[in-house]
Write a protein that holds these residues in place. Sequence first.
Motif, PDB file in Angstrom:
ATOM      1  N   LEU A 381      21.885 -19.409 -23.773  1.00 21.18           N
ATOM      2  CA  LEU A 381      22.306 -18.022 -23.570  1.00 21.18           C
ATOM      3  C   LEU A 381      21.394 -17.107 -24.371  1.00 21.18           C
ATOM      4  CD1 LEU A 381      26.162 -18.597 -23.805  1.00 21.18           C
ATOM      5  CD2 LEU A 381      24.773 -18.369 -21.733  1.00 21.18           C
ATOM      6  N   GLN A 382      20.501 -16.425 -23.690  1.00 19.17           N
ATOM      7  CA  GLN A 382      19.493 -15.604 -24.338  1.00 19.17           C
ATOM      8  C   GLN A 382      19.912 -14.143 -24.489  1.00 19.17           C
ATOM      9  OE1 GLN A 382      16.156 -17.034 -25.379  1.00 19.17           O
ATOM     10  NE2 GLN A 382      17.727 -18.601 -25.361  1.00 19.17           N
ATOM     11  N   GLY A 383      21.214 -13.898 -24.471  1.00 14.09           N
ATOM     12  CA  GLY A 383      21.704 -12.560 -24.751  1.00 14.09           C
ATOM     13  C   GLY A 383      22.214 -11.814 -23.531  1.00 14.09           C
ATOM     14  N   ALA A 384      22.682 -10.603 -23.790  1.00 14.23           N
ATOM     15  CA  ALA A 384      23.216  -9.726 -22.747  1.00 14.23           C
ATOM     16  C   ALA A 384      22.701  -8.321 -22.992  1.00 14.23           C
ATOM     17  CB  ALA A 384      24.741  -9.746 -22.775  1.00 14.23           C
ATOM     18  N   GLU A 385      22.405  -7.613 -21.916  1.00 15.47           N
ATOM     19  CA  GLU A 385      21.916  -6.239 -22.056  1.00 15.47           C
ATOM     20  C   GLU A 385      22.484  -5.371 -20.948  1.00 15.47           C
ATOM     21  OE1 GLU A 385      17.771  -3.765 -22.876  1.00 15.47           O
ATOM     22  OE2 GLU A 385      17.771  -5.946 -22.740  1.00 15.47           O
ATOM     23  N   GLY A 386      23.016  -4.231 -21.347  1.00 14.48           N
ATOM     24  CA  GLY A 386      23.533  -3.277 -20.375  1.00 14.48           C
ATOM     25  C   GLY A 386      22.484  -2.235 -20.053  1.00 14.48           C
ATOM     26  N   TYR A 387      22.114  -2.136 -18.799  1.00 16.15           N
ATOM     27  CA  TYR A 387      21.071  -1.194 -18.386  1.00 16.15           C
ATOM     28  C   TYR A 387      21.650   0.091 -17.800  1.00 16.15           C
ATOM     29  CZ  TYR A 387      18.215  -5.397 -18.853  1.00 16.15           C
ATOM     30  OH  TYR A 387      17.599  -6.523 -19.333  1.00 16.15           O
ATOM     31  N   GLY A 388      22.989   0.136 -17.657  1.00 13.83           N
ATOM     32  CA  GLY A 388      23.597   1.330 -17.105  1.00 13.83           C
ATOM     33  C   GLY A 388      23.041   1.656 -15.729  1.00 13.83           C
ATOM     34  N   SER A 389      22.688   2.926 -15.544  1.00 17.17           N
ATOM     35  CA  SER A 389      22.222   3.380 -14.228  1.00 17.17           C
ATOM     36  C   SER A 389      20.708   3.537 -14.146  1.00 17.17           C
ATOM     37  CB  SER A 389      22.880   4.719 -13.888  1.00 17.17           C
ATOM     38  OG  SER A 389      22.576   5.687 -14.890  1.00 17.17           O
ATOM     39  N   GLN A 390      19.976   3.067 -15.169  1.00 21.62           N
ATOM     40  CA  GLN A 390      18.537   3.340 -15.192  1.00 21.62           C
ATOM     41  C   GLN A 390      17.773   2.662 -14.057  1.00 21.62           C
ATOM     42  OE1 GLN A 390      16.104   1.371 -18.332  1.00 21.62           O
ATOM     43  NE2 GLN A 390      18.057   0.684 -19.190  1.00 21.62           N
ATOM     44  N   PHE A 391      18.354   1.601 -13.465  1.00 24.53           N
ATOM     45  CA  PHE A 391      17.678   0.929 -12.360  1.00 24.53           C
ATOM     46  C   PHE A 391      18.388   1.166 -11.022  1.00 24.53           C
ATOM     47  CE2 PHE A 391      16.424  -1.685 -16.061  1.00 24.53           C
ATOM     48  CZ  PHE A 391      15.046  -1.530 -15.971  1.00 24.53           C
ATOM     49  N   ALA A 392      19.290   2.134 -10.999  1.00 22.67           N
ATOM     50  CA  ALA A 392      20.003   2.425  -9.754  1.00 22.67           C
ATOM     51  C   ALA A 392      19.025   2.933  -8.688  1.00 22.67           C
ATOM     52  CB  ALA A 392      21.087   3.464 -10.011  1.00 22.67           C
ATOM     53  N   LYS A 393      19.157   2.420  -7.474  1.00 23.75           N
ATOM     54  CA  LYS A 393      18.268   2.812  -6.382  1.00 23.75           C
ATOM     55  C   LYS A 393      18.869   3.920  -5.521  1.00 23.75           C
ATOM     56  CE  LYS A 393      16.076  -1.729  -6.092  1.00 23.75           C
ATOM     57  NZ  LYS A 393      15.785  -2.909  -5.220  1.00 23.75           N
ATOM     58  N   ALA A 394      20.194   3.938  -5.401  1.00 25.51           N
ATOM     59  CA  ALA A 394      20.855   4.949  -4.570  1.00 25.51           C
ATOM     60  C   ALA A 394      21.127   6.211  -5.386  1.00 25.51           C
ATOM     61  CB  ALA A 394      22.161   4.394  -4.012  1.00 25.51           C
ATOM     62  N   ALA A 395      20.978   7.356  -4.763  1.00 25.20           N
ATOM     63  CA  ALA A 395      21.261   8.626  -5.426  1.00 25.20           C
ATOM     64  C   ALA A 395      22.748   8.762  -5.710  1.00 25.20           C
ATOM     65  CB  ALA A 395      20.786   9.787  -4.548  1.00 25.20           C
ATOM     66  N   ALA A 396      23.074   9.623  -6.663  1.00 30.91           N
ATOM     67  CA  ALA A 396      24.468   9.800  -7.052  1.00 30.91           C
ATOM     68  C   ALA A 396      25.325  10.302  -5.900  1.00 30.91           C
ATOM     69  CB  ALA A 396      24.563  10.764  -8.234  1.00 30.91           C
ATOM     70  N   ASP A 397      24.733  11.041  -4.967  1.00 27.23           N
ATOM     71  CA  ASP A 397      25.496  11.582  -3.838  1.00 27.23           C
ATOM     72  C   ASP A 397      25.350  10.728  -2.575  1.00 27.23           C
ATOM     73  OD1 ASP A 397      22.839  12.128  -3.363  1.00 27.23           O
ATOM     74  OD2 ASP A 397      23.126  14.258  -2.897  1.00 27.23           O
ATOM     75  N   ALA A 398      24.778   9.529  -2.732  1.00 26.89           N
ATOM     76  CA  ALA A 398      24.634   8.634  -1.579  1.00 26.89           C
ATOM     77  C   ALA A 398      25.989   8.057  -1.198  1.00 26.89           C
ATOM     78  CB  ALA A 398      23.659   7.510  -1.911  1.00 26.89           C
ATOM     79  N   PRO A 399      26.151   7.592   0.031  1.00 26.89           N
ATOM     80  CA  PRO A 399      27.413   6.962   0.439  1.00 26.89           C
ATOM     81  C   PRO A 399      27.728   5.772  -0.466  1.00 26.89           C
ATOM     82  CG  PRO A 399      26.033   7.402   2.353  1.00 26.89           C
ATOM     83  CD  PRO A 399      25.182   7.662   1.145  1.00 26.89           C
TER      84      PRO A 399
END
Length: 416
Positions: A381-399
């Motif tokens: 187990l090499q750890g855990a990391e939260g990336y949040g929305s930094q790699f989100a591909k869809a826009a906030a107003d997308a379906p």
Amino acid sequence: MAIDLIETLKQLFNNEFCGKAAAQLGESESGIQKALGGIIPTVLTGLLAKAGSGESGGLMHLLHQASGTDISQLTNGGAGIPSGLLAKGSAFLQTLFGGRSGEIAGAVAQYAGIRPQSADTLLQAAAPAALGVVGKHADTAGLGASGVLELLNSQKDKILASVPSGLGLAGILGVGSLSDIGARLSSFTGAFKSAARTPGHTVHESTTSGGNQWITWLIIAIAAILLLWWLLRGCGARETMTVVESDSITMIEDTHATAPVARESIKVTLPDGKVLDAYKGGIEDQLVQFLQDPNAAAGKDVWFDFDNLNFHTGSAEITPESQVQINNLAAILNAFPKAKIKIGGYTDATGDAKKNQQLSQERATAVVTALAAANVKPVQLQGAEGYGSQFAKAAADAPDEERKLDRRISVSVREK
């Protein structure tokens, strides 16, 4: 009762621990000892920087969380590095160093002559242990924010002097010299004490997170609004509603709008003979095929998404139904003992970015904790990391159909 933080941690990470860790990680005992000689003051330096940042409330909340760490795991005669510490380590390192923990592990590895993965594992063990020592002492001695700041300020010179110059820690942390961290801590400690003595100026020194109670009331209010909306909607329509716990937020879908996609059930046979119930194209199917493929290379860019892992709304609590896939992944790792993974958490682009990152980190850490509890070897187990929305591909107003693809927990295969 006074406590020497450096010496206390050296006693925890003693020669006996170094011997067991060396055997577990496949490193020399001298390399492990040298690495810990740099890691212990490095983690404490991160705590000094946190204390001198001016966020005393955040500091006390962090130590309150860490005070529950069972540091006796290091000295109770167990074999190797306790999985309970590793499960917490990634989140604590993220709080102390942000995204710099990987760079720190690399510097430690070069300094001590060990592999970066081994240095990262030692960092993940040392962070909760160090914070746990400070947190437990604060609880036992009844220290509030002022007392903790004075404790750290009194020991900053020894801590900073213990950091090996060969690590280049100041450059990694973005300061001119480590003494700058000490100066900030002294300045803030003095200002904090001065404010506490000022008539009419109240300094809150609670060691708990009671200030977050408004979140509970907000959740209750939202739940009430959703319930009222559902009842009113039910009066005018006969539509069935299903609440789906997603990797990031709760989605509400009309079950009659689209028929569920049928998934083909398959049996996945592992090298040790164990057979898993899974879905064709699911994470178990993909992961085993990848690990068995001699031409497939592991690396930081190799990710597989969980497809049956859910959480209770707004929390990092894994649903009971998700334990099946957790157990399947644990079985896969046990069958491929050379495999090493990292867990990543992601959200879509809606909402507050900071809160999204925090939730994704907590959920990724929860998965590592669950895997450790399912008897996955700590070294895998090499750890855990939260990336949040930094790699989100869809826009906030997308379906939502597009945005839900960004809400996930993923597994990165770092070695195979």
